[in-house]
Motif scaffolding. Structure first.
Motif, short mmCIF file in Angstrom:
data_model
loop_
_atom_site.label_atom_id
_atom_site.label_comp_id
_atom_site.label_asym_id
_atom_site.label_seq_id
_atom_site.Cartn_x
_atom_site.Cartn_y
_atom_site.Cartn_z
N GLU A 1 42.46 32.45 40.02
CA GLU A 1 41.14 32.40 39.61
C GLU A 1 40.46 33.72 39.26
OE1 GLU A 1 38.73 29.81 39.82
OE2 GLU A 1 40.54 28.50 40.09
N GLU A 2 41.15 34.76 39.92
CA GLU A 2 40.83 36.20 39.44
C GLU A 2 41.16 36.43 38.10
OE1 GLU A 2 42.09 38.82 42.34
OE2 GLU A 2 40.79 38.01 43.95
N LEU A 3 42.39 36.05 37.56
CA LEU A 3 42.76 36.05 36.36
C LEU A 3 41.86 35.35 35.35
CD1 LEU A 3 44.50 37.34 34.13
CD2 LEU A 3 46.05 35.33 34.38
N HIS A 4 41.24 34.05 35.71
CA HIS A 4 40.16 33.47 35.05
C HIS A 4 39.11 34.21 34.92
CE1 HIS A 4 38.06 30.02 33.21
NE2 HIS A 4 37.12 30.32 34.50
N THR A 5 38.52 34.65 35.85
CA THR A 5 37.42 35.67 36.11
C THR A 5 37.41 36.82 35.20
OG1 THR A 5 36.80 34.92 38.29
CG2 THR A 5 35.67 36.88 37.54
N LEU A 6 38.77 37.43 35.22
CA LEU A 6 39.11 38.50 34.43
C LEU A 6 38.79 38.27 32.75
CD1 LEU A 6 39.99 41.51 33.88
CD2 LEU A 6 42.28 40.65 33.81
N ARG A 7 39.29 37.14 32.46
CA ARG A 7 39.37 36.69 31.24
C ARG A 7 38.04 36.05 30.39
NH1 ARG A 7 45.30 34.05 30.36
NH2 ARG A 7 46.31 35.82 29.71
N GLU A 8 37.36 35.40 31.43
CA GLU A 8 36.46 34.34 31.13
C GLU A 8 34.94 34.64 31.32
OE1 GLU A 8 37.12 31.80 28.66
OE2 GLU A 8 39.26 32.37 28.98
N GLN A 9 35.05 35.33 32.37
CA GLN A 9 33.73 35.77 33.00
C GLN A 9 33.47 37.14 33.58
OE1 GLN A 9 33.84 32.80 36.29
NE2 GLN A 9 32.74 31.63 35.42
N LYS A 10 33.87 38.01 32.57
CA LYS A 10 34.16 39.52 32.78
C LYS A 10 33.04 40.07 33.52
CE LYS A 10 36.69 39.92 28.57
NZ LYS A 10 36.82 40.22 27.06
N SER A 11 31.95 39.76 33.44
CA SER A 11 30.62 40.47 34.12
C SER A 11 30.79 40.08 35.60
CB SER A 11 29.45 39.90 33.36
OG SER A 11 29.36 38.63 33.63
N LEU A 12 31.38 39.09 36.15
CA LEU A 12 31.57 38.83 37.47
C LEU A 12 32.88 39.53 38.24
CD1 LEU A 12 30.88 34.98 37.18
CD2 LEU A 12 29.32 36.95 37.73
N ILE A 13 33.58 40.29 37.34
CA ILE A 13 34.87 40.91 38.06
C ILE A 13 34.16 41.92 39.04
CG2 ILE A 13 34.97 42.98 36.20
CD1 ILE A 13 38.04 42.63 36.57
N VAL A 14 35.10 41.86 40.21
CA VAL A 14 34.52 42.58 41.18
C VAL A 14 35.67 43.67 41.59
CG1 VAL A 14 33.27 40.89 42.28
CG2 VAL A 14 35.64 41.00 42.92
N PRO A 15 35.36 45.06 42.02
CA PRO A 15 36.27 45.99 42.30
C PRO A 15 37.34 45.86 43.19
CG PRO A 15 33.83 46.79 42.18
CD PRO A 15 34.06 45.35 42.24
N TYR A 16 37.07 44.82 44.09
CA TYR A 16 38.28 44.59 45.04
C TYR A 16 38.98 43.43 44.82
CZ TYR A 16 34.20 41.82 46.46
OH TYR A 16 33.28 40.92 46.55
N SER A 17 38.87 42.97 43.49
CA SER A 17 39.72 41.92 43.03
C SER A 17 41.34 42.34 42.59
CB SER A 17 39.19 41.10 41.88
OG SER A 17 39.17 42.09 40.88
N ALA A 18 42.43 41.38 42.62
CA ALA A 18 43.46 41.71 42.48
C ALA A 18 43.78 42.43 41.02
CB ALA A 18 44.38 40.55 42.35
N PRO A 19 42.91 42.02 40.08
CA PRO A 19 43.47 42.50 38.60
C PRO A 19 43.03 44.45 38.80
CG PRO A 19 42.04 40.71 38.40
CD PRO A 19 42.14 40.78 39.63
N VAL A 20 41.40 44.55 39.35
CA VAL A 20 41.16 45.71 39.51
C VAL A 20 42.07 46.52 40.14
CG1 VAL A 20 39.35 47.31 40.30
CG2 VAL A 20 38.97 44.96 39.06
#
Length: 186
Positions: free
Chosen positions: A58-77
């Protein structure tokens, strides 16, 4: 006289039988409890690892598709925070949060993260957690319920540059003929 011997024999047999029964019952009870504990632990491991795999997806999907919703405490960050540009953007996002004007910064943060190796690392982590979830199912006998758990573990889809792919291959690559877990390949 023969009746007397039988009377003496029966109480001894009964006493020995009850002792044997209690020992057998105690062994069976302990065995049953140990099986339940193992099943409980493996069930917990399955759920925990499956949850991590799906969260990473889900976090990868957010990173790729919903960039404005990425949060600083997510795994990608978190995985990208060694990058100085990511650190700088995180500081700006924190400051802009006060002004409620950080959407553009979130988009830039996602773009910076996507340029690095985070996507590959997220896929590896997701793969690892899925493998662990499947491995925990090995202790359970084959059944419809086990197959249902395998089915929900197997298809954690990823979108890869517009091409739909799956992080998990067919389950036959994971479980051998005896139901032992192997390894999934990306």
């Amino acid at each position: 006289h023969g009746s007397f011997e039988i009377d003496l024999f029966i109480p001894e047999l009964t006493k020995a039988s009850i002792t044997y029964y209690r020992q057998s019952f105690k062994f069976i009870t302990l065995k049953f409890v140990s099986i339940l504990i193992l099943a409980s632990e493996e069930s917990f491991q399955f759920g925990k690892n499956l949850a991590f795999a799906h969260q990473l997806k889900e976090e990868l999907h957010t990173l790729r598709e919903q960039k404005s919703l990425i949060v600083p405490y997510s795994a990608p960050v978190i995985l990208a925070c060694r990058n100085t540009e990511v650190k700088r953007l995180l500081n700006h996002i924190h400051l802009e949060k006060i002004k409620d004007n950080g959407e553009n910064l979130h988009l830039r943060l996602a773009d910076v993260i996507l340029r690095g190796d985070v996507v590959a690392r997220l896929k590896e982590l997701c793969q690892s957690y899925a493998n662990k979830a499947l491995q925990s199912l090995v202790v359970f006998p084959d059944s419809e319920a086990k197959q249902a758990l395998i089915n929900i573990t197997t298809p954690v889809p990823f979108m890869s540059d517009g091409i739909k792919g799956e992080i998990f291959s067919d389950i036959s690559h994971v479980l051998d003929a005896k139901g032992n877990a192997g390894s999934l390949e990306l």
